[in-house]
Scaffold this motif. Structure first.
Motif, PDB file in Angstrom:
ATOM      1  N   SER A 221      39.820 -63.948-129.564  1.00 24.00           N
ATOM      2  CA  SER A 221      38.916 -62.825-129.316  1.00 24.00           C
ATOM      3  C   SER A 221      38.882 -61.904-130.532  1.00 24.00           C
ATOM      4  CB  SER A 221      39.374 -62.028-128.090  1.00 24.00           C
ATOM      5  OG  SER A 221      40.611 -61.420-128.373  1.00 24.00           O
ATOM      6  N   LEU A 222      37.841 -61.109-130.596  1.00 26.09           N
ATOM      7  CA  LEU A 222      37.685 -60.142-131.679  1.00 26.09           C
ATOM      8  C   LEU A 222      37.687 -58.738-131.093  1.00 26.09           C
ATOM      9  CD1 LEU A 222      34.765 -61.837-133.672  1.00 26.09           C
ATOM     10  CD2 LEU A 222      37.198 -61.866-134.240  1.00 26.09           C
ATOM     11  N   ALA A 223      38.094 -57.776-131.899  1.00 26.10           N
ATOM     12  CA  ALA A 223      38.054 -56.387-131.445  1.00 26.10           C
ATOM     13  C   ALA A 223      37.814 -55.481-132.641  1.00 26.10           C
ATOM     14  CB  ALA A 223      39.373 -56.012-130.768  1.00 26.10           C
ATOM     15  N   VAL A 224      37.130 -54.369-132.379  1.00 28.69           N
ATOM     16  CA  VAL A 224      36.966 -53.339-133.407  1.00 28.69           C
ATOM     17  C   VAL A 224      38.179 -52.426-133.284  1.00 28.69           C
ATOM     18  CG1 VAL A 224      35.514 -51.454-134.237  1.00 28.69           C
ATOM     19  CG2 VAL A 224      34.470 -53.501-133.212  1.00 28.69           C
ATOM     20  N   PRO A 225      38.909 -52.203-134.392  1.00 24.76           N
ATOM     21  CA  PRO A 225      40.123 -51.399-134.273  1.00 24.76           C
ATOM     22  C   PRO A 225      39.816 -49.998-133.759  1.00 24.76           C
ATOM     23  CG  PRO A 225      39.673 -51.949-136.588  1.00 24.76           C
ATOM     24  CD  PRO A 225      38.635 -52.618-135.757  1.00 24.76           C
ATOM     25  N   THR A 226      40.751 -49.442-133.012  1.00 27.90           N
ATOM     26  CA  THR A 226      40.504 -48.144-132.379  1.00 27.90           C
ATOM     27  C   THR A 226      40.926 -47.007-133.294  1.00 27.90           C
ATOM     28  OG1 THR A 226      42.637 -48.440-131.359  1.00 27.90           O
ATOM     29  CG2 THR A 226      40.709 -48.880-129.973  1.00 27.90           C
ATOM     30  N   THR A 227      40.255 -46.922-134.474  1.00 25.44           N
ATOM     31  CA  THR A 227      40.437 -45.720-135.279  1.00 25.44           C
ATOM     32  C   THR A 227      39.726 -44.634-134.486  1.00 25.44           C
ATOM     33  OG1 THR A 227      38.601 -46.690-136.426  1.00 25.44           O
ATOM     34  CG2 THR A 227      40.636 -46.496-137.675  1.00 25.44           C
ATOM     35  N   GLU A 228      40.477 -43.593-134.115  1.00 23.55           N
ATOM     36  CA  GLU A 228      39.856 -42.614-133.217  1.00 23.55           C
ATOM     37  C   GLU A 228      38.524 -42.152-133.800  1.00 23.55           C
ATOM     38  OE1 GLU A 228      42.564 -39.831-135.065  1.00 23.55           O
ATOM     39  OE2 GLU A 228      42.663 -41.959-135.549  1.00 23.55           O
ATOM     40  N   ARG A 229      37.489 -42.265-133.018  1.00 22.86           N
ATOM     41  CA  ARG A 229      36.187 -41.758-133.463  1.00 22.86           C
ATOM     42  C   ARG A 229      36.242 -40.258-133.271  1.00 22.86           C
ATOM     43  NH1 ARG A 229      31.290 -43.602-133.945  1.00 22.86           N
ATOM     44  NH2 ARG A 229      31.662 -45.352-135.315  1.00 22.86           N
ATOM     45  N   ARG A 230      36.280 -39.561-134.372  1.00 24.26           N
ATOM     46  CA  ARG A 230      36.333 -38.113-134.225  1.00 24.26           C
ATOM     47  C   ARG A 230      35.003 -37.572-134.675  1.00 24.26           C
ATOM     48  NH1 ARG A 230      40.921 -38.987-138.105  1.00 24.26           N
ATOM     49  NH2 ARG A 230      39.837 -39.946-139.832  1.00 24.26           N
ATOM     50  N   SER A 231      34.757 -36.290-134.426  1.00 22.73           N
ATOM     51  CA  SER A 231      33.624 -35.731-135.122  1.00 22.73           C
ATOM     52  C   SER A 231      34.175 -34.746-136.100  1.00 22.73           C
ATOM     53  CB  SER A 231      32.679 -35.066-134.216  1.00 22.73           C
ATOM     54  OG  SER A 231      32.507 -34.847-133.293  1.00 22.73           O
ATOM     55  N   ALA A 232      33.701 -34.883-137.315  1.00 22.67           N
ATOM     56  CA  ALA A 232      34.212 -34.062-138.403  1.00 22.67           C
ATOM     57  C   ALA A 232      33.977 -32.588-138.081  1.00 22.67           C
ATOM     58  CB  ALA A 232      33.508 -34.435-139.694  1.00 22.67           C
ATOM     59  N   GLU A 233      34.958 -31.756-138.450  1.00 20.38           N
ATOM     60  CA  GLU A 233      34.774 -30.314-138.311  1.00 20.38           C
ATOM     61  C   GLU A 233      33.830 -29.866-139.420  1.00 20.38           C
ATOM     62  OE1 GLU A 233      37.414 -26.384-139.233  1.00 20.38           O
ATOM     63  OE2 GLU A 233      38.459 -28.073-138.317  1.00 20.38           O
ATOM     64  N   VAL A 234      32.708 -29.277-139.036  1.00 22.02           N
ATOM     65  CA  VAL A 234      31.719 -28.882-140.041  1.00 22.02           C
ATOM     66  C   VAL A 234      32.135 -27.555-140.673  1.00 22.02           C
ATOM     67  CG1 VAL A 234      29.312 -28.260-140.450  1.00 22.02           C
ATOM     68  CG2 VAL A 234      29.862 -30.134-138.876  1.00 22.02           C
ATOM     69  N   LEU A 235      32.342 -27.598-141.987  1.00 23.84           N
ATOM     70  CA  LEU A 235      32.777 -26.392-142.705  1.00 23.84           C
ATOM     71  C   LEU A 235      31.609 -25.467-142.998  1.00 23.84           C
ATOM     72  CD1 LEU A 235      35.185 -28.074-145.270  1.00 23.84           C
ATOM     73  CD2 LEU A 235      35.829 -26.791-143.222  1.00 23.84           C
ATOM     74  N   GLY A 236      30.397 -26.016-142.951  1.00 20.00           N
ATOM     75  CA  GLY A 236      29.231 -25.192-143.202  1.00 20.00           C
ATOM     76  C   GLY A 236      28.110 -26.009-143.807  1.00 20.00           C
ATOM     77  N   HIS A 237      27.014 -25.302-144.045  1.00 21.72           N
ATOM     78  CA  HIS A 237      25.833 -25.965-144.612  1.00 21.72           C
ATOM     79  C   HIS A 237      25.624 -25.481-146.040  1.00 21.72           C
ATOM     80  CE1 HIS A 237      25.276 -26.831-140.402  1.00 21.72           C
ATOM     81  NE2 HIS A 237      24.329 -27.698-140.729  1.00 21.72           N
ATOM     82  N   GLY A 238      25.335 -26.437-146.948  1.00 21.26           N
ATOM     83  CA  GLY A 238      25.018 -26.089-148.332  1.00 21.26           C
ATOM     84  C   GLY A 238      26.125 -25.278-148.996  1.00 21.26           C
ATOM     85  N   VAL A 239      25.737 -24.378-149.914  1.00 17.74           N
ATOM     86  CA  VAL A 239      26.732 -23.647-150.712  1.00 17.74           C
ATOM     87  C   VAL A 239      27.557 -22.680-149.853  1.00 17.74           C
ATOM     88  CG1 VAL A 239      25.586 -23.833-152.938  1.00 17.74           C
ATOM     89  CG2 VAL A 239      24.941 -22.002-151.389  1.00 17.74           C
ATOM     90  N   GLU A 240      27.039 -22.324-148.683  1.00 16.65           N
ATOM     91  CA  GLU A 240      27.819 -21.415-147.822  1.00 16.65           C
ATOM     92  C   GLU A 240      29.146 -22.078-147.386  1.00 16.65           C
ATOM     93  OE1 GLU A 240      26.853 -22.270-143.171  1.00 16.65           O
ATOM     94  OE2 GLU A 240      25.297 -21.147-144.266  1.00 16.65           O
TER      95      GLU A 240
END
Ligand SMILES: Cc1cc2nc3c(=O)[nH]c(=O)nc-3n(C[C@H](O)[C@H](O)[C@H](O)COP(=O)(O)OP(=O)(O)OC[C@H]3O[C@@H](n4cnc5c(N)ncnc54)[C@H](O)[C@@H]3O)c2cc1C
Ligand SMILES: Nc1ncnc2c1ncn2[C@@H]1O[C@H](COP(=O)(O)O)[C@@H](O)[C@H]1O
Lengths: 256, 328
Positions: A221-240
C-alpha cells in the motif's frame, strides 16, 4: 557514437500527491506526465555526444501505450530512434524491468550487429526511486558502469565520468561499451525546437511487448506521510510585514 | 540467532552518522538476537572500532585488495557477497547514500538478490524468509509498505528517518581482512580522488537558506536574495524552475533531484511548494514563505507567511536589517 537512453513515464505531481481509493496507485486523472529530470539530462547528454561525434540516439521506455508521448518528447529534442516496451501492467519491479530492458537492448544490438557505445540511465526513477536498474542492466550485459554522474567526457574508446561525493571528486574511467547513470545538473536540457516537434510527430516508434515476471518485492500500500498540514501564521501583507518578520528573525536567533 | 551484514562508511577517522543509523536499523531487523558484521573500506582507527563496538558490531571485515586506492563499489559488493554467504546472512544493509545505494545495487546485480531502497523500517517475519518493510518513494513525499521475500534481503536505509541508538549489549569485537577475487573490470571502476575547490557556505549544511523560485521574476531578482543570504550568514537556494530557465546553477537547487537541506530557517521566496521541492527542505526547523498567492501549497507547510511580492518585501527586509545593525 551510438547511445541508448532509458526513460520512465511518471505523473507530474505538483502541490499534493493524491491516491486512489485502493491506496496502491496515484490519482493521476488531473495530471500531465513527464520523465525524471535525471532522465531528461540523460537524453540531452546523449544528443550532445551524438552531435559532437556523429552517430545516433535511441530512446527506450517500458510503460503503457501513452508512454509514447515521452519518447516523442525525446525525439523533439534530438533523439533519432525510439522503442516502446508496451505493457498495461504497472507492477514491473526493478528485476522484471531490468530483464525486459536487457532483452530489448540485446535484440537491438543483434539487429545493428554492434553494441551501443553507451547506455545512459537516470540515477534513480522519479517515482519508485529503486536506484538499481542501470547497474543491473550493466551487469546483465557484462559492461562497466558508473552511477550518479555529473560530468562526462567520451573519446578514444573510453568514458571519463565524474561526480562529487561528500566534497571529494570521484573519477571513473570506463572502457566502451559502458553504462552511465546521470544526475540532473550534468547539463541544461534544451527545449524542443519546431523542426524537432515535426520530426517527433512523424517518427515511427517501434513497439515490443515484454514478458512480466513476478518478483520478491511486492508493494502492499501507499500513503502520503502525515506532515501536519498547518496553516502558516500570516505576519502581514507586503512591506507592512517587514517589522514582524524582523522580530521573528530575532526570536529565532538568526539576527541580533 | 541471525546475522546481518552492514556496509559502513567512514570519514576523517569516524563512522558516518548515516552508517550509525544503518547499524541501528540492522540490529532491529529481527526479533531474535542479531549478530552484526561490518564491512569497511580501510583499516579502522581506534575511534571507528570503538564506535562500531558501541553500536553492537561483533565482527569487522576490512576490505583489502591489492591495487585499490580509492572507493571501489564492485570490490565492496564482492566482499559483502562473500560475507553474506559465509554467514548465511538474513540481510545486507547500508545507508542510502550515493555510495551505499551504489554498492548494494552492485551486490543485487552480482547475486540476483532483490534490493529495497530507502527503507525507514523493516522486520523479518518470524520463521519465514520474508520481511515487512516501509520505504520512501518520490524523495520521501510518498511512503510505501511492502513485503520482500528473499533468502537474503538487501536494504538501503533512509538515514533521516532512523535515529542512531547505541547497543545496550555491546560485546566483544573481532577484526579480520577480506580480499575478494577481483578482475580487471573491477579495478577500472576505481575512483581517483581530488579535493574540490572551496564553495563558500555549503547549501547542504547552511543554518539559514534563502531560496528563490519563479516568483523572483528573473536572474536580476536574485541580487537581493544573495544580499539577504549574506546578511543572515546563509546560503542561496533555488527551485527547479529557476535552474531549468538557466537563471541560476543547478548546484543551488533544493529538492528531490537537487540538494537536501535542513537549516534552522528556510525562507522560501516566490516558491509554490511542489512536493519535489519540499522533499528537499521539509527537515527545516522553521519555514517562512513570501508569496503573492495566499493559497499556494507552500502555505500549508510554512510556519509563517508574508503575503506579498518578493520584489517589494525583500529589499525592505534588507534595509530593515541594515538599519537595525547600524543602530546597535
Ligand atoms: C520528478 C520531478 C523532480 C523534481 N525535482 C525538483 C527539485 O529537486 N526541486 C524543485 O524545486 N522542483 C523540482 N521539480 C519541479 C516541481 O514540480 C515544480 O515545478 C517546481 O518546484 C516549481 O518551482 P517554483 O515554485 O519556483 O515555480 P512555480 O510553481 O511556478 O511557483 C511560483 C510561485 O511564485 C509565486 N509568485 C509569483 N510572483 C511572485 C512575486 N512577485 N512575489 C512572490 N511570489 C510570487 C506564485 O504565487 C507561485 O506560488 C521536480 C519535478 C519532477 C516531476
Ligand atoms: N520502466 C522503465 N522504462 C525505461 N527505463 C526505466 C524504467 N524504469 C527504470 N528505468 C531506468 O532506470 C533508471 C533507474 O531506475 P530505478 O532503478 O527504478 O530507480 C531510471 O532513471 C531510468 O533511466
Amino acid at each position: 557514437m551510438d547511445v541508448l537512453v532509458c526513460v520512465k513515464r511518471v505523473p507530474m505531481v505538483g502541490g499534493r500527491i493524491a491516491l486512489q481509493g485502493d491506496r496502491r496507485r496515484l490519482d493521476t486523472s488531473l495530471l500531465g506526465f513527464t520523465v525524471s529530470p535525471h532522465e531528461e539530462c540523460a537524453v540531452e547528454e546523449g544528443v550532445r555526444l551524438s552531435e559532437a561525434a556523429g552517430g545516433s540516439v535511441t530512446v527506450l521506455t517500458l510503460g503503457p501505450p501513452e508512454a509514447v508521448e515521452q519518447l516523442r518528447t525525446a525525439i523533439s529534442v534530438g533523439a533519432h530512434h525510439a522503442l516502446l516496451l508496451e505493457t498495461d501492467r504497472d507492477d514491473f519491479g526493478p528485476l522484471a524491468t531490468t530483464r525486459a530492458i536487457t532483452r530489448a537492448i540485446e535484440g537491438l544490438e543483434a539487429e545493428r550487429q554492434s553494441p551501443f557505445d553507451l547506455l545512459l540511465f537516470g540515477n534513480e526513477a522519479a517515482d519508485t526511486a529503486d536506484y538499481q536498474v542501470g547497474v543491473r542492466v550493466a551487469h546483465a550485459l557484462g559492461r562497466p558502469v558508473a552511477t550518479g554522474i555529473k560530468h562526462l567526457e567520451v573519446g578514444g574508446g573510453s568514458a571519463r565520468a565524474r561526480r562529487t561525493y561528500r566534497g571529494t571528486e570521484e573519477l571513473f574511467i570506463l572502457a566502451l561499451p559502458a553504462v552511465v547513470t546521470v544526475k540532473e545538473g550534468i547539463n541544461l536540457p534544451r527545449y524542443p525546437s519546431l523542426p524537432g516537434r515535426m520530426r517527433a510527430k512523424k517518427t515511427v516508434v517501434a513497439t515490443l511487448r515484454p514478458t512480466y515476471e513476478a518478483e520478491g518485492l511486492e508493494m502492499r500500500s501507499l500513503a502520503v506521510p502525515t506532515t501536519e498540514r498547518r496553516s502558516a501564521e500570516v505576519l502581514g501583507h507586503g512591506v507592512e510585514a517587514v517589522p514582524p518578520l524582523v522580530e521573528l528573525l530575532v526570536k529565532l536567533g538568526v539576527i541580533e | 540467532m541471525s546475522t546481518v551484514v552492514c556496509y559502513v562508511e567512514t570519514e576523517n577517522g569516524a563512522v558516518l552518522d548515516a552508517s550509525l543509523r544503518a547499524l541501528t536499523f540492522a540490529r532491529g531487523l529481527a526479533a531474535e538476537a542479531t549478530e552484526v558484521s561490518a564491512l569497511i573500506a580501510g583499516p579502522p582507527g581506534a575511534d571507528v572500532t570503538a564506535q562500531l563496538q558501541s553500536f553492537g558490531v561483533t565482527s569487522i571485515c576490512v576490505l583489502s585488495a591489492g591495487g585499490l586506492t580509492g572507493y571501489a563499489p564492485l570490490a565492496l559488493a564482492k566482499a559483502l557477497a562473500a560475507m553474506a554467504s559465509r554467514s548465511e546472512a538474513a540481510a545486507v544493509v547500508a545507508a542510502a547514500t550515493d555510495h551505499g545505494n551504489e554498492v548494494l545495487a552492485h551486490l543485487g546485480a552480482l547475486t540476483g538478490l532483490e534490493l529495497a531502497a530507502n527503507c525507514t523500517k523493516a522486520h523479518l517475519v518470524e520463521g519465514e524468509r520474508r520481511f515487512r518493510l516501509v520505504r520512501q518513494r518520490w524523495g520521501g513525499s510518498l511512503i510505501e509498505e511492502a513485503v520482500l521475500s528473499a533468502a537474503t534481503g538487501l536494504f538501503s536505509v533512509a538515514a533521516d528517518s532512523v535515529q542512531p541508538v547505541p547497543s545496550p549489549a555491546a560485546g566483544s569485537l573481532a577484526v579480520s581482512e577480506i580480499a575478494p577475487q577481483l578482475d580487471a573490470l573491477d579495478l577500472a571502476l576505481q575512483a581517483l580522488e581530488s579535493p574540490e575547490e572551496s564553495p563558500g557556505i555549503s547549501l547542504a549544511s547552511a543554518k539559514v537558506v534563502v531560496s528563490g523560485g519563479r516568483g523572483v521574476g528573473g536572474p536580476e531578482g536574485f541580487a537581493v536574495i544573495e544580499e539577504l543570504a549574506a546578511l543572515l550568514g546563509g546560503a542561496v537556494g533555488v527551485s527547479r524552475v529557476v535552474t531549468s530557465l538557466g537563471w541560476r546553477p543547478h548546484r543551488e537547487q533544493v529538492g528531490q533531484t537537487g540538494t537536501r537541506v535542513a537549516p534552522d530557517l528556510y525562507l522560501a521566496c516566490g516558491i509554490s511548494g511542489a512536493v519535489q521541492h519540499l522533499a528537499g527542505c521539509q527537515s527545516s526547523k522553521h519555514m517562512v514563505a513570501v508569496n503573492t498567492d495566499p493559497s499556494a501549497p507552500i502555505m500549508s507547510r510554512a510556519d509563517y507567511a508574508v503575503i506579498g511580492s518578493v520584489a517589494e518585501v525583500l529589499p525592505a527586509l534588507v534595509d530593515a536589517i541594515r538599519a537595525r545593525r547600524s543602530s546597535c
